[in-house]
Design an enzyme around this catalytic site. Structure first.
Site, PDB file in Angstrom:
ATOM      1  N   LYS A 111       0.817  -1.220   0.000  1.00 18.80           N
ATOM      2  CA  LYS A 111       0.000   0.000   0.000  1.00 18.80           C
ATOM      3  C   LYS A 111       0.848   1.267   0.000  1.00 18.80           C
ATOM      4  CE  LYS A 111      -4.361  -1.866   1.542  1.00 18.80           C
ATOM      5  NZ  LYS A 111      -5.534  -1.805   2.399  1.00 18.80           N
ATOM      6  N   LYS A 192      -5.771 -10.308  -5.772  1.00 17.87           N
ATOM      7  CA  LYS A 192      -6.850 -10.571  -4.818  1.00 17.87           C
ATOM      8  C   LYS A 192      -8.111  -9.773  -5.166  1.00 17.87           C
ATOM      9  CE  LYS A 192      -7.275  -8.423  -0.694  1.00 17.87           C
ATOM     10  NZ  LYS A 192      -7.367  -8.109   0.728  1.00 17.87           N
ATOM     11  N   LYS A 195     -12.105  -5.013  -1.982  1.00 16.60           N
ATOM     12  CA  LYS A 195     -13.158  -4.011  -1.849  1.00 16.60           C
ATOM     13  C   LYS A 195     -12.784  -2.697  -2.500  1.00 16.60           C
ATOM     14  CE  LYS A 195     -14.248  -4.593   2.654  1.00 16.60           C
ATOM     15  NZ  LYS A 195     -13.217  -4.054   3.490  1.00 16.60           N
TER      16      LYS A 195
HETATM   17  P1  ATP Z   1      -9.434  -3.324   1.120  1.00 17.69           P
HETATM   18  O1  ATP Z   1      -9.501  -3.475  -0.359  1.00 17.69           O
HETATM   19  O2  ATP Z   1     -10.142  -2.105   1.624  1.00 17.69           O
HETATM   20  O3  ATP Z   1      -8.061  -3.529   1.696  1.00 17.69           O
HETATM   21  P2  ATP Z   1     -10.350  -6.008   1.476  1.00 17.69           P
HETATM   22  O4  ATP Z   1     -11.342  -6.365   0.433  1.00 17.69           O
HETATM   23  O5  ATP Z   1      -9.000  -6.540   1.346  1.00 17.69           O
HETATM   24  O6  ATP Z   1     -10.359  -4.453   1.696  1.00 17.69           O
HETATM   25  P3  ATP Z   1     -10.635  -6.238   4.333  1.00 17.69           P
HETATM   26  O7  ATP Z   1     -11.650  -5.409   5.012  1.00 17.69           O
HETATM   27  O8  ATP Z   1      -9.209  -5.824   4.418  1.00 17.69           O
HETATM   28  O9  ATP Z   1     -11.020  -6.431   2.808  1.00 17.69           O
HETATM   29  O10 ATP Z   1     -10.741  -7.725   4.793  1.00 17.69           O
HETATM   30  C1  ATP Z   1     -11.802  -8.301   5.519  1.00 17.69           C
HETATM   31  C2  ATP Z   1     -11.584  -9.780   5.619  1.00 17.69           C
HETATM   32  O11 ATP Z   1     -11.840 -10.400   4.371  1.00 17.69           O
HETATM   33  C3  ATP Z   1     -10.163 -10.183   6.010  1.00 17.69           C
HETATM   34  O12 ATP Z   1     -10.216 -11.290   6.878  1.00 17.69           O
HETATM   35  C4  ATP Z   1      -9.541 -10.564   4.715  1.00 17.69           C
HETATM   36  O13 ATP Z   1      -8.491 -11.483   4.868  1.00 17.69           O
HETATM   37  C5  ATP Z   1     -10.719 -11.187   3.990  1.00 17.69           C
HETATM   38  N1  ATP Z   1     -10.571 -11.067   2.553  1.00 17.69           N
HETATM   39  C6  ATP Z   1     -10.439  -9.922   1.850  1.00 17.69           C
HETATM   40  N2  ATP Z   1     -10.329 -10.173   0.544  1.00 17.69           N
HETATM   41  C7  ATP Z   1     -10.386 -11.522   0.420  1.00 17.69           C
HETATM   42  C8  ATP Z   1     -10.298 -12.411  -0.697  1.00 17.69           C
HETATM   43  N3  ATP Z   1     -10.163 -11.951  -1.913  1.00 17.69           N
HETATM   44  N4  ATP Z   1     -10.387 -13.732  -0.465  1.00 17.69           N
HETATM   45  C9  ATP Z   1     -10.546 -14.213   0.779  1.00 17.69           C
HETATM   46  N5  ATP Z   1     -10.619 -13.436   1.871  1.00 17.69           N
HETATM   47  C10 ATP Z   1     -10.532 -12.110   1.709  1.00 17.69           C
END
Ligand code: ATP
Ligand code: LTN
Length: 326
Positions: A111, A192, A195
Site C-alpha cells: 500500500k 486478490k 473491496k
Molecule cells: P481493502 O480493499 O479495503 O483492503 P479487502 O477487500 O481486502 O479491503 P478487508 O476489510 O481488508 O477487505 O478484509 C476483511 C476480511 O476479508 C479479512 O479477513 C480478509 O483477509 C478477507 N478477505 C479480503 N479479501 C479476500 C479475498 N479476496 N479472499 C478471501 N478473503 C478475503
C-alpha cells in the site's frame, strides 16, 4: 469456551472474497465459540475516506453481517471506534513493537508503494489490529490469508509483552478457511478480489444485482484450454471459479472436476453464477429488512457496553504492569 474474533473494514460494499474469507467462517463457528465481530472503522482511515461514505459503509456492513447469518445472540457485534480502549491499548503496544517489524509487513509495503504520501497510520495499522485481538484474550482469528501475517505479528507482540511484564495476553492463532482461501479478481486472477479495487469488473459485491453478478462471472478471465481442472498456477481463472463454487456448495475439488468433466467453460460459469446468485439474493432480501430497523442500534449499544468493560480491564492491567501507578 474458546473465543473467536474478526473485523472487516468499512471501505466499500463487501466482496465475495470478504464473504468467503471472513464472514462465512464466523457464521460457521458461532455455535461453537464465544464470538466477537466488529467493524474496523479506525483501520479504514489509514487510507483517506469520505466521511459520509464512511458512516454509510459502516451501517451497511453491520446490516450485511446480520443478513449473512451472523446471529446477534451468539456474537458480540460492535464498532471499533466506539470502544476507546482499542486505541489506548494500541499505544502501549506500539511502544513494544519495532519499526523494523512494521515496515516489513507485506500489506504495508504494497500500500505504501502505491501512494508515497502515506500516513503513519498505515504503518502502525497492525498494532491496532493486535490491540483489537489481544484485548479479549482471543483464541482464534478467522481471516483471509492476506491477514495471516498481521495475526502472527499480534502473537509476537503478545509474547514479547508477556515476557517483559508478566503473563498478560493469550496468544492468538489465525484461522484460515481451507476452501477458497483467497478469492481472486475475476478479470485479473493473479490479484486478490478487493473491496477498494479500482476496476469493478472483476469484483462481485454482496449488493450487486443479479444481472451484474451473472455478467461478471460469465466474463471471468479463463484460459485457452477446455478442461475444468484445479491448477492455480497454470489455470488461475478456472481455479478461482472452482474455489468460489466449492465455497458455495460444500463440494470438494475432485467432485467439481468430475461434475464438469464433459462440460464447457460456459456451462461451468453458468452454474457458478446460479449458486452465487441464489445465496446472495437471500442475503439481499434480509439486508433490506434490517437496514432501516432500529434493532441494529440496540445490538450495537449492547456490544459496545459489553466489550468496553473487558477491554478496559485489560488496559488497566497493562498500565499497572508497565508502571503507570500513583
Ligand atoms: P481493502 O480493499 O479495503 O483492503 P479487502 O477487500 O481486502 O479491503 P478487508 O476489510 O481488508 O477487505 O478484509 C476483511 C476480511 O476479508 C479479512 O479477513 C480478509 O483477509 C478477507 N478477505 C479480503 N479479501 C479476500 C479475498 N479476496 N479472499 C478471501 N478473503 C478475503
Ligand atoms: N486488518 C483487517 C481488519 C481487522 C481485523 C482486526 C481482523 C482489523 N482488526 C482484528 C481480525 C482481527 C483487514 O484489513 N481485513
Amino acid at each position: 469456551m474458546k473465543k473467536i474474533l474478526t473485523g472487516l473494514q468499512p471501505t466499500g460494499v463487501i466482496t465475495l472474497g470478504n464473504y468467503i474469507g471472513a464472514i462465512k467462517q464466523m457464521v460457521k463457528y458461532q455455535d461453537q465459540y464465544d464470538s466477537y465481530l466488529f467493524v474496523a472503522d479506525l483501520h479504514a482511515i489509514t487510507i483517506p475516506q469520505d466521511k459520509e461514505q464512511l458512516s454509510k459503509n459502516t451501517r451497511d456492513l453491520l446490516a450485511l453481517y446480520l443478513a449473512c447469518g451472523v446471529d446477534p445472540k451468539k456474537n458480540k457485534i460492535y464498532i471499533q471506534s466506539e470502544n476507546e480502549y482499542h486505541t489506548n491499548i494500541s499505544w502501549l503496544l506500539e511502544c513494544n513493537t519495532y519499526y523494523g517489524e512494521l515496515s516489513r509487513m507485506t500489506q504495508f509495503k504494497d500500500k505504501s508503494r502505491k501512494n508515497a504520501n502515506f500516513t503513519t497510520g498505515l504503518l502502525t495499522y497492525p498494532v491496532l489490529m493486535a490491540a483489537d485481538i489481544l484485548a479479549y484474550d482471543v483464541d482464534y482469528v478467522p481471516v483471509g490469508i492476506d491477514q495471516k501475517q498481521h495475526v502472527e505479528l499480534a502473537r509476537d507482540i503478545a509474547e514479547r509483552f508477556n515476557k517483559k511484564y508478566g503473563e498478560t495476553f493469550k496468544l492468538p492463532e489465525a484461522l484460515i478457511s481451507s476452501e477458497g482461501t483467497k478469492i481472486m479478481d475475476l478479470v485479473t486472477p493473479d490479484k486478490k478480489m478487493s473491496k477498494s479495487s479500482e476496476s469493478q469488473k472483476g469484483v462481485i459485491r454482496l449488493l450487486d444485482d443479479e444481472k451484474t453478478i451473472r455478467k461478471k462471472i460469465m466474463g471471468a478471465t479463463t484460459d485457452s484450454e477446455t478442461v475444468i481442472k484445479y491448477d492455480p498456477e497454470n489455470k488461475p481463472g478456472i481455479s478461482n471459479l472452482i474455489n468460489i463454487y466449492i465455497s458455495f456448495t460444500g463440494k470438494t475439488i475432485k467432485e467439481v472436476e468430475e461434475e464438469f468433466a464433459q462440460k464447457t467453460y460456459g456451462e461451468f460459469k453458468t452454474k457458478v453464477a446460479d449458486v452465487v446468485i441464489e445465496e446472495i439474493s437471500q442475503i439481499q432480501k434480509r439486508y433490506n429488512e434490517i437496514i432501516n430497523n432500529n434493532e441494529l442500534d440496540k445490538i450495537l449499544d449492547e456490544g459496545r457496553e459489553f466489550t468496553r468493560k473487558i477491554a478496559k480491564k485489560k488496559y488497566e492491567d497493562m498500565k499497572y504492569k508497565m508502571g503507570f501507578r500513583r
